[in-house]
Design an enzyme around this catalytic site. Structure first.
Site, PDB file in Angstrom:
ATOM      1  N   ASP A 183      85.829 119.202  56.976  1.00 57.95           N
ATOM      2  CA  ASP A 183      85.516 118.564  55.691  1.00 57.95           C
ATOM      3  C   ASP A 183      84.243 119.178  55.107  1.00 57.95           C
ATOM      4  OD1 ASP A 183      87.553 116.861  56.420  1.00 57.95           O
ATOM      5  OD2 ASP A 183      86.330 115.049  56.430  1.00 57.95           O
ATOM      6  N   ARG A 218      90.921 124.301  51.697  1.00 58.26           N
ATOM      7  CA  ARG A 218      91.420 123.061  51.095  1.00 58.26           C
ATOM      8  C   ARG A 218      90.536 122.793  49.881  1.00 58.26           C
ATOM      9  NH1 ARG A 218      90.764 118.245  54.973  1.00 58.26           N
ATOM     10  NH2 ARG A 218      88.805 117.829  53.925  1.00 58.26           N
ATOM     11  N   LYS A 221      88.112 118.423  44.252  1.00 58.95           N
ATOM     12  CA  LYS A 221      87.183 118.368  43.116  1.00 58.95           C
ATOM     13  C   LYS A 221      85.756 118.092  43.618  1.00 58.95           C
ATOM     14  CE  LYS A 221      90.588 117.038  39.665  1.00 58.95           C
ATOM     15  NZ  LYS A 221      90.968 116.087  38.606  1.00 58.95           N
TER      16      LYS A 221
END
Ligand SMILES: Cc1cc2nc3c(=O)[nH]c(=O)nc-3n(C[C@H](O)[C@H](O)[C@H](O)COP(=O)(O)OP(=O)(O)OC[C@H]3O[C@@H](n4cnc5c(N)ncnc54)[C@H](O)[C@@H]3O)c2cc1C
Length: 305
Positions: free
Chosen positions: A129, A179, A182
């Protein structure tokens, strides 16, 4: 409202008290099937029946002791093994600060590397992430180091950051997995586009930059967005350059745009849902509220029964 909710996400007092309020807990359930992994696995199995994959994430970030990082790594190892045994493509998504980046970057690298090893053993995939911009350089550094040893690892890039085009361009040199999102954090105007329309335009521009590489199999590109109009525009561009539908991959969050997830899968796109579980859902849930402040209506409904 977005700024206020993102401020609440960082507030220590609220993070300690709000999760105990039953009505907030019930409202958060809209975005996660349950707090334990069994519920997440059950959801993953149900998605498979619809031709949709699952990526599992155990909620938690900015841990304060390395023992918490070790526990998260052990839990993810179990998740990869259990998901593979259940016949799913085992994919996980991990926050660098959940495996110790705030405390010891080398230990965080060792933990991510250990998870990439575990993913490789079950032919799975590790997604890293991307958190707030204070972590971008360190996260990309971790990604480069893990990717040098493992191919089945990808990282999230955020279209709201001005720097992302140059980050993406640099990464194309080494067959990455990206990945694209926004961006979910509160960022200053000298680092991120303040206006949503500019973020959307940059998302599209970034796709135009990297899609030719995805088309040649030199990049695994994931559009991680619920913005269906944007996905359709990217799909038209992909079609124009002769890209097969199953090469275009879309990831969404559990509980958001479920009918669109099913439609895209039926139309032949590769679709996966990020399924979150765990009890550390407070900051993550507040970011979901900030993305769409109208979601507060669901919290109010739970409060008033
Ligand atoms: C798989 C996945 C992984 C992600 N990983 C990261 C990460 O690592 N780092 C990071 O910064 N961000 C991450 N995000 C969050 C992302 O940055 C956005 O904040 C989030 O996806 C909302 O933006 P959007 O692209 O859906 O577009 P938006 O323009 O915000 O939304 C488009 C439409 O989708 C629907 N929608 C969007 N959000 C919600 C919501 N919360 N509730 C209900 N409906 C909604 C609405 O109908 C809205 O009109 C991730 C998102 C996904 C899907």
């Amino acid at each position: 409202m977005r700024s206020l909710l993102l401020w609440c996400a960082q507030n220590l007092w609220l993070s300690e008290h709000v999760p105990q309020w039953g009505f907030v807990k019930r409202a958060a359930r809209r975005f996660m099937p349950g707090e334990d992994f069994d519920a997440a696995l059950k959801a993953g199995v149900a998605f498979k029946a619809q031709g949709i994959g699952a990526v599992f994430t155990k909620l938690g970030e900015n841990i304060k002791a390395m023992s918490e990082a070790t526990a998260a790594v052990e839990q993810y190892e179990l998740v990869l093994k259990t998901a593979a045994e259940a016949g799913l493509e085992p994919e996980i998504s991990v926050k660098p600060t959940q495996v110790g980046l705030d405390i010891d970057p080398d230990a965080a690298f060792a933990n991510l590397n250990r998870l990439a090893d575990a993913a490789a053993r079950v032919k799975g995939f590790l997604w890293i992430d991307m958190e707030g911009s204070a972590y971008t350089d360190r996260t990309l550094d971790l990604y480069n180091r893990v990717h040098a040893r493992h191919s089945a690892v990808g990282v999230c890039l955020q279209a709201y950051l001005y720097r992302t085009a140059s980050d993406a361009y640099r990464m194309l040199a080494f067959k990455p997995a990206i990945r694209l999102v926004k961006g979910a954090y509160a960022e200053p105007a000298d680092r991120a586009f303040p206006a949503k329309r500019d973020v959307d335009a940059n998302f599209l521009a970034l796709c135009a930059l990297v899609l030719p590489d995805a088309n040649r199999g030199r990049l695994r590109l994931v559009l991680a967005t619920h913005d269906v109009a944007l996905i359709d525009r990217v799909a038209r561009f992909a079609d124009a350059i002769g890209m097969d539908r199953h090469q275009l991959e879309v990831h969404m969050l559990y509980g958001i745009q479920a009918s669109q997830q099913a439609r895209l899968a039926t139309e032949g796109y590769r679709v996966k849902v990020l399924v979150a579980y765990g009890d550390a859902w407070y900051a993550w849930y507040l970011r979901r509220l900030a993305e769409r402040p109208a979601n507060i209506v669901f919290v109010a409904r739970q409060m008033f029964g």
